[in-house]
Scaffold this motif. Structure first.
Motif, PDB file in Angstrom:
ATOM      1  N   GLY A  28     -34.720 -16.168  59.673  1.00 29.94           N
ATOM      2  CA  GLY A  28     -35.649 -18.036  59.514  1.00 29.94           C
ATOM      3  C   GLY A  28     -33.910 -18.481  59.702  1.00 29.94           C
ATOM      4  N   ALA A  29     -34.474 -19.813  59.435  1.00 31.80           N
ATOM      5  CA  ALA A  29     -33.899 -20.724  60.115  1.00 31.80           C
ATOM      6  C   ALA A  29     -32.177 -20.918  59.748  1.00 31.80           C
ATOM      7  N   ARG A  30     -31.064 -20.892  60.243  1.00 30.25           N
ATOM      8  CA  ARG A  30     -29.479 -21.637  59.249  1.00 30.25           C
ATOM      9  C   ARG A  30     -29.792 -22.307  58.597  1.00 30.25           C
ATOM     10  N   ALA A  31     -30.504 -23.262  59.372  1.00 37.64           N
ATOM     11  CA  ALA A  31     -30.400 -24.729  58.331  1.00 37.64           C
ATOM     12  C   ALA A  31     -31.874 -25.012  58.083  1.00 37.64           C
ATOM     13  N   CYS A  32     -32.375 -23.789  57.163  1.00 33.79           N
ATOM     14  CA  CYS A  32     -33.422 -24.041  56.234  1.00 33.79           C
ATOM     15  C   CYS A  32     -33.878 -24.852  55.152  1.00 33.79           C
ATOM     16  N   THR A  33     -34.782 -25.544  55.137  1.00 39.75           N
ATOM     17  CA  THR A  33     -35.189 -27.065  54.010  1.00 39.75           C
ATOM     18  C   THR A  33     -35.404 -26.541  52.426  1.00 39.75           C
ATOM     19  N   GLU A  34     -35.173 -27.242  52.162  1.00 42.88           N
ATOM     20  CA  GLU A  34     -35.628 -26.768  50.484  1.00 42.88           C
ATOM     21  C   GLU A  34     -36.645 -25.534  50.654  1.00 42.88           C
ATOM     22  N   HIS A  35     -37.601 -26.177  50.558  1.00 44.74           N
ATOM     23  CA  HIS A  35     -39.179 -25.175  50.515  1.00 44.74           C
ATOM     24  C   HIS A  35     -38.487 -23.757  51.214  1.00 44.74           C
ATOM     25  N   GLY A  36     -38.208 -23.914  52.761  1.00 44.29           N
ATOM     26  CA  GLY A  36     -38.253 -22.188  53.140  1.00 44.29           C
ATOM     27  C   GLY A  36     -36.797 -21.639  52.181  1.00 44.29           C
ATOM     28  N   ARG A  37     -35.830 -22.361  51.816  1.00 42.65           N
ATOM     29  CA  ARG A  37     -35.225 -21.754  51.114  1.00 42.65           C
ATOM     30  C   ARG A  37     -36.412 -20.851  49.463  1.00 42.65           C
ATOM     31  N   THR A  38     -36.711 -21.655  49.150  1.00 38.85           N
ATOM     32  CA  THR A  38     -37.305 -21.314  48.214  1.00 38.85           C
ATOM     33  C   THR A  38     -38.473 -20.030  48.199  1.00 38.85           C
ATOM     34  N   ALA A  39     -39.358 -20.946  49.675  1.00 40.12           N
ATOM     35  CA  ALA A  39     -40.642 -19.142  50.305  1.00 40.12           C
ATOM     36  C   ALA A  39     -39.914 -18.265  50.429  1.00 40.12           C
ATOM     37  N   THR A  40     -38.543 -18.533  50.909  1.00 37.08           N
ATOM     38  CA  THR A  40     -38.120 -16.826  51.243  1.00 37.08           C
ATOM     39  C   THR A  40     -37.851 -16.440  49.718  1.00 37.08           C
ATOM     40  N   CYS A  41     -36.846 -16.408  48.610  1.00 37.44           N
ATOM     41  CA  CYS A  41     -36.853 -16.520  47.823  1.00 37.44           C
ATOM     42  C   CYS A  41     -37.870 -15.918  46.869  1.00 37.44           C
ATOM     43  N   GLU A  42     -39.260 -16.435  47.137  1.00 43.77           N
ATOM     44  CA  GLU A  42     -40.555 -16.109  46.653  1.00 43.77           C
ATOM     45  C   GLU A  42     -40.800 -15.174  46.819  1.00 43.77           C
ATOM     46  N   PHE A  43     -40.468 -14.496  48.720  1.00 46.89           N
ATOM     47  CA  PHE A  43     -41.273 -13.146  49.116  1.00 46.89           C
ATOM     48  C   PHE A  43     -40.485 -12.166  48.977  1.00 46.89           C
ATOM     49  N   THR A  44     -39.162 -13.130  49.248  1.00 47.97           N
ATOM     50  CA  THR A  44     -38.304 -11.636  48.602  1.00 47.97           C
ATOM     51  C   THR A  44     -37.705 -10.856  47.361  1.00 47.97           C
ATOM     52  N   THR A  45     -38.085 -11.587  46.398  1.00 46.11           N
ATOM     53  CA  THR A  45     -38.211 -11.893  45.080  1.00 46.11           C
ATOM     54  C   THR A  45     -39.849  -9.614  44.579  1.00 46.11           C
ATOM     55  N   ALA A  46     -40.437 -10.329  45.341  1.00 43.74           N
ATOM     56  CA  ALA A  46     -41.992  -9.747  45.554  1.00 43.74           C
ATOM     57  C   ALA A  46     -41.274  -8.384  45.864  1.00 43.74           C
ATOM     58  N   ALA A  47     -41.085  -8.943  47.198  1.00 45.92           N
ATOM     59  CA  ALA A  47     -40.737  -7.030  48.313  1.00 45.92           C
ATOM     60  C   ALA A  47     -39.801  -6.061  47.536  1.00 45.92           C
ATOM     61  N   ALA A  48     -38.592  -7.449  46.947  1.00 42.99           N
ATOM     62  CA  ALA A  48     -37.604  -5.791  46.299  1.00 42.99           C
ATOM     63  C   ALA A  48     -38.098  -5.468  45.541  1.00 42.99           C
ATOM     64  N   GLY A  49     -38.758  -6.265  44.301  1.00 41.16           N
ATOM     65  CA  GLY A  49     -39.046  -5.603  42.837  1.00 41.16           C
ATOM     66  C   GLY A  49     -40.008  -5.057  43.133  1.00 41.16           C
ATOM     67  N   GLN A  50     -40.524  -4.860  44.385  1.00 38.19           N
ATOM     68  CA  GLN A  50     -41.758  -3.595  44.662  1.00 38.19           C
ATOM     69  C   GLN A  50     -40.787  -2.355  45.527  1.00 38.19           C
ATOM     70  N   GLY A  51     -39.369  -2.048  45.593  1.00 35.34           N
ATOM     71  CA  GLY A  51     -39.113  -1.508  46.214  1.00 35.34           C
ATOM     72  C   GLY A  51     -39.041  -1.719  47.720  1.00 35.34           C
ATOM     73  N   THR A  85     -48.015 -14.584  48.826  1.00 34.05           N
ATOM     74  CA  THR A  85     -47.490 -13.124  48.811  1.00 34.05           C
ATOM     75  C   THR A  85     -48.204 -11.848  48.501  1.00 34.05           C
ATOM     76  N   GLY A  86     -49.075 -11.693  47.865  1.00 33.36           N
ATOM     77  CA  GLY A  86     -49.834 -10.599  46.999  1.00 33.36           C
ATOM     78  C   GLY A  86     -50.704  -9.921  48.707  1.00 33.36           C
ATOM     79  N   ARG A  87     -51.200 -10.852  49.224  1.00 34.48           N
ATOM     80  CA  ARG A  87     -51.490  -9.625  50.753  1.00 34.48           C
ATOM     81  C   ARG A  87     -51.287  -9.655  51.731  1.00 34.48           C
ATOM     82  N   LEU A  88     -49.757 -10.108  51.571  1.00 33.81           N
ATOM     83  CA  LEU A  88     -48.397  -9.713  52.510  1.00 33.81           C
ATOM     84  C   LEU A  88     -47.965  -9.026  52.028  1.00 33.81           C
ATOM     85  N   LEU A  89     -48.116  -8.340  51.358  1.00 36.87           N
ATOM     86  CA  LEU A  89     -47.314  -6.990  51.072  1.00 36.87           C
ATOM     87  C   LEU A  89     -47.700  -6.223  50.769  1.00 36.87           C
ATOM     88  N   ALA A  90     -49.525  -6.550  50.588  1.00 37.35           N
ATOM     89  CA  ALA A  90     -50.618  -5.131  51.296  1.00 37.35           C
ATOM     90  C   ALA A  90     -50.391  -5.193  52.522  1.00 37.35           C
TER      91      ALA A  90
END
Length: 294
Positions: free
Chosen positions: A119-142, A283-288
């Motif tokens: 995604g964007a290099r110059a991301c917004t604070e929301h973009g960063r938060t959304a990235t962290c939330e999704f990635t944390t969930a995905a990486a946490g599930q392996g 995030t849940g439905r995306l991971l599914a």
């Protein structure tokens, strides 16, 4: 080890290093030679045509050994078979001949259950938060997280992955001795403890403008389940990565935003409007959905 066998293995590795370096400027010709002559024959022809090629390829191997990197070729069990889907002489599109890699991970395992996050290099604070939330969930599930390691969304994805002891694969636009951006050097060192740094460029090659776009095809290929784009502007290089994912029939998802008309999400809006990407509900439905594609 048998000295004759050791010498043969070194000669074979040098052949692939010659092919890898030659492919940086003549990928189509290397593909034709490989198909007709095999790695040893193709490398011999190229070495005779370009006098300093063997010396430079030998130096690439020495440089890789010095930094703890290795050369992965299509003959290795670790090679990601999805990269061969790029080879199309009619369109002059080709995947890398070989990949230089550094880290404790293996591409045939870290890439087995993987998703690309860019995604964007110059991301917004929301973009960063959304990235962290999704990635944390995905990486946490392996899930292994594949990204480019740039500022913004890429960096946020790597940081979130490492925070939950997940595995990241960072595809670089430079040789593995160069951290780009330089401020991510320590972050990339952490990646090597559980995941991989990957590049098709020799260890001491520096990044160039076109290589940032060129490496997107590798990111798209290694994200086997699909690609997630939390935020991207209308002129973002991320759209190039999405194009490669579309060519590989990888599903592309973008994450919801509270400001759908903001410039930072304009690229995502355009991708959803023209069918290049789907908007993920949560995030849940995306991971599914990703699990169904893997």
């Amino acid at each position: 080890m048998d000295p004759y066998r050791h010498a043969a293995e070194r000669a074979h590795q040098l052949a692939w290093a010659i092919l890898a370096r030659a492919a940086l400027t003549h990928r189509g010709a290397v593909a034709v030679l490989l198909a007709a002559q095999g790695p040893a024959g193709a490398a011999d022809i190229l070495a005779h045509a370009t006098p300093d090629l063997t010396v430079r390829a030998g130096a690439d191997i020495c440089d890789a050994n010095r930094i703890g990197a290795r050369l992965i070729t299509p003959e290795d069990p670790e090679w990601p078979r999805q990269l061969t889907k790029f080879d199309d002489p009619d369109t002059d599109r080709f995947g890398p001949v070989a990949l230089w890699a550094r880290g404790s991970g293996r591409l045939n395992t870290t890439g087995g259950r993987s998703v690309a996050v860019v995604g964007a290099r110059a991301c917004t604070e929301h973009g960063r938060t959304a990235t962290c939330e999704f990635t944390t969930a995905a990486a946490g599930q392996g899930w292994a997280i594949v990204t480019g390691g740039a500022y913004g969304v890429d960096t946020a994805a790597v940081e979130a992955t490492l925070a939950v002891d997940g595995s990241a694969v960072v595809v670089t636009a430079s040789g593995l001795s160069h951290a780009y951006p330089a401020t991510n050097r320590d972050l990339f060192e952490k990646v090597t403890r559980r995941g991989l740094l990957v590049s098709e460029y020799p260890p001491f090659d520096r990044p160039t403008r076109d290589r940032f776009l060129h490496r997107n095809r590798v990111i798209a290929a290694l994200g086997r389940a699909g690609m997630v784009v939390p935020e991207a502007g209308i002129r973002s290089g991320t759209l190039n990565a999405v194009g490669w994912a579309n060519r590989l029939d990888r599903p592309v998802f973008t994450l919801p935003t509270p400001t759908p008309l903001a410039p930072a999400w304009a690229g995502c809006a355009a991708m959803v409007d023209d069918g290049r990407a789907r908007l993920a509900a949560d995030t849940g439905r995306l991971l599914a959905a990703l699990a169904a594609e893997n």
